[in-house]
Enzyme design. Structure first.
Site, short mmCIF file in Angstrom:
data_model
loop_
_atom_site.label_atom_id
_atom_site.label_comp_id
_atom_site.label_asym_id
_atom_site.label_seq_id
_atom_site.Cartn_x
_atom_site.Cartn_y
_atom_site.Cartn_z
N TYR A 1 3.28 3.29 3.79
CA TYR A 1 2.38 2.78 2.76
C TYR A 1 3.03 3.04 1.41
O TYR A 1 3.18 4.18 0.99
CB TYR A 1 1.03 3.48 2.88
CG TYR A 1 -0.04 3.04 1.92
CD1 TYR A 1 0.05 1.87 1.17
CD2 TYR A 1 -1.20 3.80 1.77
CE1 TYR A 1 -0.96 1.48 0.32
CE2 TYR A 1 -2.22 3.43 0.91
CZ TYR A 1 -2.10 2.26 0.18
OH TYR A 1 -3.10 1.89 -0.67
N LYS B 1 2.75 -1.22 4.82
CA LYS B 1 1.65 -1.69 3.97
C LYS B 1 2.18 -1.67 2.54
O LYS B 1 2.43 -0.61 1.97
CB LYS B 1 0.42 -0.79 4.11
CG LYS B 1 -0.73 -1.20 3.19
CD LYS B 1 -1.89 -0.21 3.25
CE LYS B 1 -2.96 -0.59 2.24
NZ LYS B 1 -4.08 0.41 2.21
N VAL C 1 -4.05 -5.05 5.02
CA VAL C 1 -4.92 -3.88 5.10
C VAL C 1 -5.79 -3.95 3.86
O VAL C 1 -5.34 -3.70 2.75
CB VAL C 1 -4.13 -2.57 5.17
CG1 VAL C 1 -5.09 -1.38 5.22
CG2 VAL C 1 -3.22 -2.55 6.38
#
Length: 296
Positions: A138, A166, A205
């Site tokens: 992320y 992400k 997401v």
């Protein structure tokens, strides 16, 4: 779930509901998980940033994950947020998540301490070596202070342990590099999702999908099936929701919880300090945005 989208195409970084006294509302956790399951989701990220993970304990994170699994069973992919700014704690969270049957691990760049690229590699490698569940990195430099560099991604790609990224670094064009390296890319920025898809991302997401799961799923499906006109139309329809949930200073868990309250899924919008819940004027503006997007 497909080979190109290892965790599905639509996931939401789920809020963690609290009672008025600030303790975890496990009935609320199950209600939100069930709501997401009923509104177009393939998966849920549990105890991510929107789940207020900096304020929850290791024990709470384990209990929250188990409550979500109890609510949705095996119908959704569950990715456990395990990233912190302390490698030891991250390893503890990762071990707990694997023991609880997590389908994947979300590993955010360590925040506040701002390690260099060597530090990022050292941190990520320790987690990769200690776990077997697929990892989603992320990258969100606006919150962490550090961006994952291209050469760092190139090194990570040689490990064969990281399945996805992400990406909330604000540049959809980076998808080209990441997909060339073999990573599945998920948009981490709702307003940019359609742009990320155009560059080859596999999904999102989301935060806004707390309120717009069916709509965002329809947008993704339309794009992936080649119906760009419909995807653009849905994206345009959602602009007021993007603005009201993501375009204000006090956004994230605060706005997502307020949206769930407006929808009747939750009976409060309590967050843990240092966050503060939306005040009445902010709540009214958020409702207006959801209504303008056709979500109320």
């Amino acid at each position: 779930m497909t080979a190109t989208a290892p965790f599905g195409t639509l996931l939401t970084a789920m809020v963690t509901p609290f009672k008025q006294d600030g303790t975890v509302d496990f009935d609320g956790v199950k209600k939100v998980a069930e709501h997401l399951a009923e509104h177009g989701h393939d998966g849920i990220v549990v105890s991510g940033t929107t789940g207020e993970s900096p304020t929850t304990t290791v024990e709470e994170d384990g209990l929250i994950f188990r409550a979500v699994r109890e609510a949705v069973g095996d119908s959704l992919t569950l990715v456990a947020g395990v990233g912190t700014n302390d490698t030891k704690t991250t390893l503890e969270l990762a071990a707990q998540a694997e023991a609880n049957g997590a389908d994947g691990l979300l590993l955010v760049t360590p925040y506040y301490s701002k390690p260099g690229q060597a530090g990022l590699l050292h941190h990520f490698k320790q987690v990769a070596d200690a776990t077997t569940a697929p990892i989603m990195l992320y990258d969100i430099p606006g919150r962490t202070g550090t961006k994952i560099a291209a050469d760092t991604y190139r090194e990570i790609a040689t490990w064969g342990r990281v399945a996805a990224v992400k990406d909330a670094a604000g540049d959809p064009t980076q998808v080209v590099l990441l997909t060339d390296l073999g990573f599945a890319v998920y948009s981490g920025d709702d307003p940019l999702t359609l742009g990320f898809l155009a560059y080859g991302a596999v999904g999102v997401v989301s935060v806004v999908a707390h309120a717009a799961g069916n709509e965002i799923r329809a947008m993704i499906q339309a794009f992936l099936s080649g119906d760009l006109t419909t995807a653009q139309k849905i994206n345009a329809q959602l602009q007021p929701a993007y603005g009201s949930l993501m375009g204000v200073p006090n956004y994230g868990a605060t706005t997502a919880k307020a949206a769930l309250q407006a929808l009747g899924v939750l009976d409060n919008r309590v967050v843990r300090s240092p966050l503060v819940p939306l005040d009445d004027a902010e709540f009214s503006a958020l409702r207006d945005g959801l209504a303008a997007a056709g979500l109320l």
